[in-house]
Design a protein around this motif. Structure first.
Motif, PDB file in Angstrom:
ATOM      1  N   GLY A 153      -3.181  -2.240  -1.887  1.00  0.00           N
ATOM      2  CA  GLY A 153      -3.228  -1.292  -2.994  1.00  0.00           C
ATOM      3  C   GLY A 153      -3.789   0.074  -2.639  1.00  0.00           C
ATOM      4  N   ALA A 154      -4.166   0.263  -1.395  1.00  0.00           N
ATOM      5  CA  ALA A 154      -4.814   1.508  -0.966  1.00  0.00           C
ATOM      6  C   ALA A 154      -3.802   2.600  -0.659  1.00  0.00           C
ATOM      7  CB  ALA A 154      -5.679   1.237   0.266  1.00  0.00           C
TER       8      ALA A 154
ATOM      9  N   HIS B 242       4.257  -2.823  12.454  1.00  0.00           N
ATOM     10  CA  HIS B 242       5.086  -3.209  11.315  1.00  0.00           C
ATOM     11  C   HIS B 242       5.752  -2.024  10.635  1.00  0.00           C
ATOM     12  CE1 HIS B 242       3.716  -7.458  11.257  1.00  0.00           C
ATOM     13  NE2 HIS B 242       2.616  -6.934  11.755  1.00  0.00           N
ATOM     14  N   LEU B 243       5.091  -0.849  10.684  1.00  0.00           N
ATOM     15  CA  LEU B 243       5.647   0.326  10.016  1.00  0.00           C
ATOM     16  C   LEU B 243       6.148   1.390  10.997  1.00  0.00           C
ATOM     17  CD1 LEU B 243       3.031   0.691   7.122  1.00  0.00           C
ATOM     18  CD2 LEU B 243       5.309  -0.370   7.029  1.00  0.00           C
TER      19      LEU B 243
ATOM     20  N   LEU C 283       0.838  -1.182   0.000  1.00  0.00           N
ATOM     21  CA  LEU C 283       0.000   0.000   0.000  1.00  0.00           C
ATOM     22  C   LEU C 283       0.880   1.240   0.000  1.00  0.00           C
ATOM     23  CD1 LEU C 283      -1.413   0.401   3.603  1.00  0.00           C
ATOM     24  CD2 LEU C 283       0.099  -1.435   2.964  1.00  0.00           C
ATOM     25  N   THR C 284       0.267   2.388  -0.104  1.00  0.00           N
ATOM     26  CA  THR C 284       0.985   3.649  -0.018  1.00  0.00           C
ATOM     27  C   THR C 284       0.609   4.283   1.308  1.00  0.00           C
ATOM     28  OG1 THR C 284       0.908   3.905  -2.408  1.00  0.00           O
ATOM     29  CG2 THR C 284       1.372   5.880  -1.129  1.00  0.00           C
ATOM     30  N   VAL C 285       1.613   4.611   2.125  1.00  0.00           N
ATOM     31  CA  VAL C 285       1.368   5.200   3.437  1.00  0.00           C
ATOM     32  C   VAL C 285       2.081   6.547   3.497  1.00  0.00           C
ATOM     33  CG1 VAL C 285       1.612   4.913   5.928  1.00  0.00           C
ATOM     34  CG2 VAL C 285       1.193   2.913   4.476  1.00  0.00           C
ATOM     35  N   ASN C 286       1.297   7.581   3.697  1.00  0.00           N
ATOM     36  CA  ASN C 286       1.829   8.945   3.759  1.00  0.00           C
ATOM     37  C   ASN C 286       2.661   9.278   2.527  1.00  0.00           C
ATOM     38  OD1 ASN C 286       0.542   9.217   6.235  1.00  0.00           O
ATOM     39  ND2 ASN C 286       2.339   8.520   7.367  1.00  0.00           N
TER      40      ASN C 286
END
Length: 162
Positions: free
Chosen positions: A70-71, A31-32, A7-10
């Motif tokens: 994918g979000a 995890h992140l 996914l895409t985070v920030n």
């Protein structure tokens, strides 16, 4: 059996292997390392875990990580600009003392940002109704409402004369 979630985070791509039962809030925090998203109740009642998923506010304790495949995710850490300039809502919370212990603040801010995206000029009642799913244990609601309304006033497009 672990599943890879990408996914895409920030604004940055992220990919991790997680158990199918892993919640999105756990992916973000454990995890992140994005611990600004808080876990308050783990039952979707308090709103401390609100993030934006594909542009809409959601309680990340009620979403499986695999559902975010994918979000695009935005967390409280992604609101400020890269140089550290606070988002207008964060600045309004600071200026109007919209926090006490700060535990609920990330979820309140993320919810309020979504509100103003959908309704740039909400009434006090509309702000209160929108934030109904975000609980403040310190009962700082009045200053939270003031902060959201101040941000709306400062950032809403000018009303056109008619």
């Amino acid at each position: 059996m672990p599943i890879t979630v990408s996914l895409t985070v920030n604004g940055k791509p992220a990919s991790r292997e997680v158990e199918p039962r892993t919640l999105l809030v756990e992916l973000l925090r454990d995890h992140l390392g994005l611990t600004g998203t808080h876990v308050g109740c783990d039952t979707s009642q308090c709103g401390a875990c609100v993030i934006h998923l594909n542009g809409r506010s959601v309680k990340s304790c009620a979403v499986l990580a695999v559902q975010a495949e994918g979000a695009s995710v935005l967390t409280i850490e992604g609101l400020a600009t890269p140089d550290g300039t606070l988002h207008p809502m964060q600045a309004a919370f600071r200026e109007h003392h919209g926090l006490q212990c700060g535990f609920c603040t990330p979820g309140m801010v993320m919810s309020a940002v979504d509100l103003l995206k959908q309704n740039p000029r909400p009434s006090e009642t509309e702000v209160r109704d929108w934030l109904e799913g975000n609980l403040c244990r310190c009962t700082g609601y009045q200053n939270i409402i003031k902060a959201v309304l101040a941000c709306a006033e400062a950032t809403a497009p000018a009303a056109s004369a008619g």
